[in-house]
Design a protein around this motif. Structure first.
Motif, PDB file in Angstrom:
ATOM      1  N   ALA A   1       0.530  -1.344   0.001  1.00 38.49           N
ATOM      2  CA  ALA A   1       0.112   0.065   0.018  1.00 38.49           C
ATOM      3  C   ALA A   1       0.735   1.446   0.146  1.00 38.49           C
ATOM      4  O   ALA A   1       0.442   2.296  -0.388  1.00 38.49           O
ATOM      5  CB  ALA A   1      -0.941  -0.016   1.114  1.00 38.49           C
TER       6      ALA A   1
ATOM      7  N   GLY B   1       1.106   3.574  -5.465  1.00 38.62           N
ATOM      8  CA  GLY B   1      -0.005   2.479  -5.199  1.00 38.62           C
ATOM      9  C   GLY B   1       0.927   1.298  -5.501  1.00 38.62           C
ATOM     10  O   GLY B   1       1.711   0.989  -6.112  1.00 38.62           O
ATOM     11  N   ASN B   2      -0.036   0.428  -5.121  1.00 40.62           N
ATOM     12  CA  ASN B   2       0.379  -1.176  -5.425  1.00 40.62           C
ATOM     13  C   ASN B   2       0.027  -1.588  -6.826  1.00 40.62           C
ATOM     14  O   ASN B   2      -1.061  -1.538  -7.173  1.00 40.62           O
ATOM     15  CB  ASN B   2      -0.760  -1.835  -4.381  1.00 40.62           C
ATOM     16  CG  ASN B   2      -0.318  -3.670  -4.646  1.00 40.62           C
ATOM     17  OD1 ASN B   2       0.656  -3.879  -5.421  1.00 40.62           O
ATOM     18  ND2 ASN B   2      -1.089  -4.381  -3.928  1.00 40.62           N
TER      19      ASN B   2
ATOM     20  N   TRP C   1      -3.195  -1.933   4.394  1.00 40.65           N
ATOM     21  CA  TRP C   1      -2.109  -2.928   4.147  1.00 40.65           C
ATOM     22  C   TRP C   1      -2.649  -4.384   3.898  1.00 40.65           C
ATOM     23  O   TRP C   1      -1.951  -5.008   3.293  1.00 40.65           O
ATOM     24  CB  TRP C   1      -1.084  -2.604   5.096  1.00 40.65           C
ATOM     25  CG  TRP C   1      -0.122  -1.507   4.979  1.00 40.65           C
ATOM     26  CD1 TRP C   1      -0.769  -0.242   4.738  1.00 40.65           C
ATOM     27  CD2 TRP C   1       0.774  -1.122   5.432  1.00 40.65           C
ATOM     28  NE1 TRP C   1      -0.029   0.664   4.730  1.00 40.65           N
ATOM     29  CE2 TRP C   1       1.070   0.157   5.253  1.00 40.65           C
ATOM     30  CE3 TRP C   1       2.046  -1.815   5.825  1.00 40.65           C
ATOM     31  CZ2 TRP C   1       2.344   1.118   5.572  1.00 40.65           C
ATOM     32  CZ3 TRP C   1       3.099  -0.999   6.118  1.00 40.65           C
ATOM     33  CH2 TRP C   1       3.433   0.157   5.881  1.00 40.65           C
TER      34      TRP C   1
ATOM     35  N   GLU D   1      -4.301  -4.986   0.731  1.00 37.97           N
ATOM     36  CA  GLU D   1      -3.397  -4.854  -0.521  1.00 37.97           C
ATOM     37  C   GLU D   1      -2.548  -6.173  -0.675  1.00 37.97           C
ATOM     38  O   GLU D   1      -2.383  -6.802  -1.746  1.00 37.97           O
ATOM     39  CB  GLU D   1      -2.752  -3.624  -0.486  1.00 37.97           C
ATOM     40  CG  GLU D   1      -2.931  -2.382  -0.564  1.00 37.97           C
ATOM     41  CD  GLU D   1      -3.720  -2.065  -2.019  1.00 37.97           C
ATOM     42  OE1 GLU D   1      -3.574  -2.747  -3.005  1.00 37.97           O
ATOM     43  OE2 GLU D   1      -4.393  -1.128  -2.149  1.00 37.97           O
ATOM     44  N   SER D   2      -2.469  -6.893   0.457  1.00 35.16           N
ATOM     45  CA  SER D   2      -1.867  -8.138   0.436  1.00 35.16           C
ATOM     46  C   SER D   2      -2.692  -9.295  -0.312  1.00 35.16           C
ATOM     47  O   SER D   2      -2.364 -10.265  -1.053  1.00 35.16           O
ATOM     48  CB  SER D   2      -1.544  -8.648   1.756  1.00 35.16           C
ATOM     49  OG  SER D   2      -0.213  -7.800   2.255  1.00 35.16           O
TER      50      SER D   2
ATOM     51  N   ASP E   1      -5.325  -8.715  -2.311  1.00 36.23           N
ATOM     52  CA  ASP E   1      -5.669  -8.203  -3.622  1.00 36.23           C
ATOM     53  C   ASP E   1      -4.375  -8.872  -4.404  1.00 36.23           C
ATOM     54  O   ASP E   1      -4.763  -9.464  -5.558  1.00 36.23           O
ATOM     55  CB  ASP E   1      -5.627  -6.700  -3.932  1.00 36.23           C
ATOM     56  CG  ASP E   1      -7.006  -6.280  -3.217  1.00 36.23           C
ATOM     57  OD1 ASP E   1      -7.769  -6.825  -3.059  1.00 36.23           O
ATOM     58  OD2 ASP E   1      -7.049  -4.893  -3.329  1.00 36.23           O
ATOM     59  N   THR E   2      -3.141  -8.826  -3.800  1.00 37.57           N
ATOM     60  CA  THR E   2      -1.918  -9.262  -4.557  1.00 37.57           C
ATOM     61  C   THR E   2      -1.965 -10.713  -4.501  1.00 37.57           C
ATOM     62  O   THR E   2      -1.769 -11.471  -5.897  1.00 37.57           O
ATOM     63  CB  THR E   2      -0.987  -8.681  -3.956  1.00 37.57           C
ATOM     64  OG1 THR E   2      -0.480  -7.543  -3.809  1.00 37.57           O
ATOM     65  CG2 THR E   2       0.675  -9.546  -4.623  1.00 37.57           C
TER      66      THR E   2
END
Length: 280
Positions: free
Chosen positions: A194, A199-200, A234, A237-238, A240-241
């Motif tokens: 994040a 951005g990611n 955060w 975002e993990s 989403d990845t």
């Protein structure tokens, strides 16, 4: 062969959680400690003006002539410290003694420090959070040649891995993303995707690009920073990845735990993360 997993209750709290270390994270009777040498790092071409410390760990019984796999750990001493949260050297000794991972040379690389008007200043975020090849190039062109001057390590990216947590997790995945010729295996603990500038990038890139030959282990914490926010989340975002990696067909494993932005859970998971990462 079926695997039976021991029952473990879910903690009521998701914040004040500390995971217990398993036997692989403690010195074990009958397991000889490996050797650790510190390398002298000359002035960096990629990151001029920085200084840092680097240690190389090799399990007992290896000679300098034995060619090995190689694993890089960001935030060097923090991951090597036998009394710290990760205890990398102890874990590597135990796994090597049990033949759970291939013969391995592990390189623990501290982030750079700069002298700014007489004040020591961390260069960590500039190196770890950037979405470019600079840090990977630094490892492959400046750090690993120092290791190769002493020990034989494989040049096959499938025999090279990299591990890191928080911003070090960003750096680990980014290094393999930009330099698939250099790294083929990745561990990220509580990665701070994040806070990458702009951005990611990974969910969009993974949705629209060709898959790379990378095997990836991710850990995330339910109460990581911003866990219930729309922006700068955060934890999300993990997730989403990891989701994007799965949709893109990567060999990926995600482990979600309780607690906040702490290295504890990742440190406890390190033995199993390494076993999985270096399996077929």
């Amino acid at each position: 062969m079926a695997t039976t997993v021991r029952y473990s209750p879910i903690p009521t709290s998701q914040v004040d959680v500390t995971y217990e270390y398993g036997p692989d994270s403690e010195p074990r009777a009958g397991v000889a400690p490996g050797t650790v040498v510190e390398l002298h790092m000359p002035p960096s071409r990629r990151f001029p003006g920085t200084s840092r410390r680097i240690w190389v760990h090799r399990p007992a019984g290896l000679s300098a002539e034995d060619e090995t796999a190689v694993m890089v750990f960001n935030d060097g001493w923090w991951y090597l410290d036998p009394d710290g949260d990760v205890r990398g050297g102890t874990v590597l000794d135990n796994l090597a003694a049990a033949d759970d991972i291939p013969a391995m040379t592990s390189v623990f690389v501290d982030p750079g420090m700069r002298n700014a008007d007489g004040v020591a200043t961390k260069h960590r975020n500039a190196e770890y959070d950037a979405f470019d090849s600079e840090y990977a190039d630094f490892l492959l062109d400046e750090v690993l040649p120092l290791v190769e001057a002493r020990f034989r390590i494989s040049s096959d990216p499938r025999m090279r891995g990299i591990c890191g947590g928080s911003s070090g997790g960003n750096a680990a995945l980014t290094a393999a993303w930009w330099r698939t010729d250099g790294f083929g295996r990745v561990i990220t603990f509580n990665a701070s995707f994040a806070q990458m500038p702009g951005g990611n990038p990974y969910p969009s890139l993974l949705a629209n690009g060709d898959a790379r030959a990378i095997k990836i282990f991710l850990q995330a914490a339910h109460r990581d920073l911003g866990w219930n926010q729309r922006e700068d989340n955060w934890f999300a975002e993990s997730l989403d990845t990891a989701s994007a990696l799965a949709r893109a067909g990567y060999d990926v494993r995600l482990v979600v735990g309780d607690g906040g932005h702490s290295p504890n859970h990742g440190g406890v998971l390190l033995p199993d993360a390494l076993r999985w990462l270096w399996s077929a």
